[in-house]
Design an enzyme around this catalytic site. Structure first.
Site, mmCIF file in Angstrom:
data_model
loop_
_atom_site.group_PDB
_atom_site.id
_atom_site.type_symbol
_atom_site.label_atom_id
_atom_site.label_comp_id
_atom_site.label_asym_id
_atom_site.label_seq_id
_atom_site.Cartn_x
_atom_site.Cartn_y
_atom_site.Cartn_z
ATOM 1 C CB CYS A 64 0.505 -5.280 28.728
ATOM 2 S SG CYS A 64 -0.662 -6.070 27.991
ATOM 3 N NE ARG A 76 0.111 -1.926 26.865
ATOM 4 C CZ ARG A 76 -0.025 -1.277 28.212
ATOM 5 N NH1 ARG A 76 1.206 -0.353 28.256
ATOM 6 N NH2 ARG A 76 -0.670 -1.517 29.266
ATOM 7 C CG ASP A 131 -3.399 1.111 27.757
ATOM 8 O OD1 ASP A 131 -3.663 0.402 26.634
ATOM 9 O OD2 ASP A 131 -3.637 0.705 29.134
HETATM 10 P P1 4NP Z 1 -3.291 -3.825 27.493
HETATM 11 O O1 4NP Z 1 -4.248 -2.890 27.475
HETATM 12 O O2 4NP Z 1 -2.737 -3.759 28.956
HETATM 13 O O3 4NP Z 1 -2.061 -3.663 26.536
HETATM 14 O O4 4NP Z 1 -3.866 -5.244 27.460
HETATM 15 C C1 4NP Z 1 -5.455 -2.521 28.033
HETATM 16 C C2 4NP Z 1 -6.620 -3.596 27.990
HETATM 17 C C3 4NP Z 1 -7.643 -3.453 28.947
HETATM 18 C C4 4NP Z 1 -7.473 -2.337 29.924
HETATM 19 C C5 4NP Z 1 -6.334 -1.349 29.898
HETATM 20 C C6 4NP Z 1 -5.450 -1.736 29.073
HETATM 21 N N1 4NP Z 1 -8.693 -2.202 30.679
HETATM 22 O O5 4NP Z 1 -8.691 -1.185 31.428
HETATM 23 O O6 4NP Z 1 -9.608 -2.990 30.538
#
Ligand code: 4NP
Length: 152
Positions: A7, A13, A123
């Site tokens: 991800c 995720r 997300d």
């Molecule tokens: P992930 O979620 O991609 O599912 O781990 C996110 C975690 C952090 C961020 C964006 C999405 N961020 O912008 O820091």
């Protein structure tokens, strides 16, 4: 079969996907391994988001010890299949591909349950608890399909 879940941050995720898939590998006694990574290094070295850890616990999936790391080109050599959570992740992974063999390893995970629809695992980072439950349910369903395919 070596599986990599990817991800953006590798804290919401993909760690959940890794935890769920690991449980299915054990339950179905599959000849497979699973790891996860992020297309960014924003959270490198961090454990998963507390909300992901809590949601996992609720479903008996312990992801508390996982640590975020960025996806690298070397992952194309280490893994047989690379599951992206959304099209943006997929684009960023493919940008690092060196050849067609690398590219062919990259798939959108929800195409396993909704073939050829290119749906995203939403997300949940900027949303509430409900987002994490939705992510869990989508990934559980997708990992079940993946597990059954490997078992065949
Ligand atoms: P992930 O979620 O991609 O599912 O781990 C996110 C975690 C952090 C961020 C964006 C999405 N961020 O912008 O820091």
């Amino acid at each position: 079969m070596k599986i990599l879940m990817v991800c953006l941050g590798n804290i919401c995720r993909s760690p959940m996907a890794e935890g769920i898939m690991r449980l299915k590998i054990e339950q179905y006694e599959l000849a497979a391994t699973v790891d996860s990574a992020g297309t960014s290094n924003y959270h490198e070295g961090e454990h998963p988001d507390k909300r992901s850890i809590l949601n996992g616990k609720k479903h008996n999936v312990d992801i508390s010890q996982l640590v975020s790391r960025p996806f690298t080109t070397a992952d194309f050599d280490q893994f047989d299949v690379i599951y992206a959570m959304d099209s943006e992740n997929m684009k960023n992974i493919i940008r690092l591909a060196r050849n067609e063999t690398d590219k062919a390893k990259v798939k959108l995970i929800l195409n396993e349950i909704y073939p050829a629809t290119n749906k995203a695992v939403p997300d949940p980072y900027f949303g509430g608890e409900g987002g994490f439950e939705n992510v869990f349910n989508l990934l559980d369903e997708a990992c079940e399909v993946i597990a059954k395919k490997i078992k065949q």
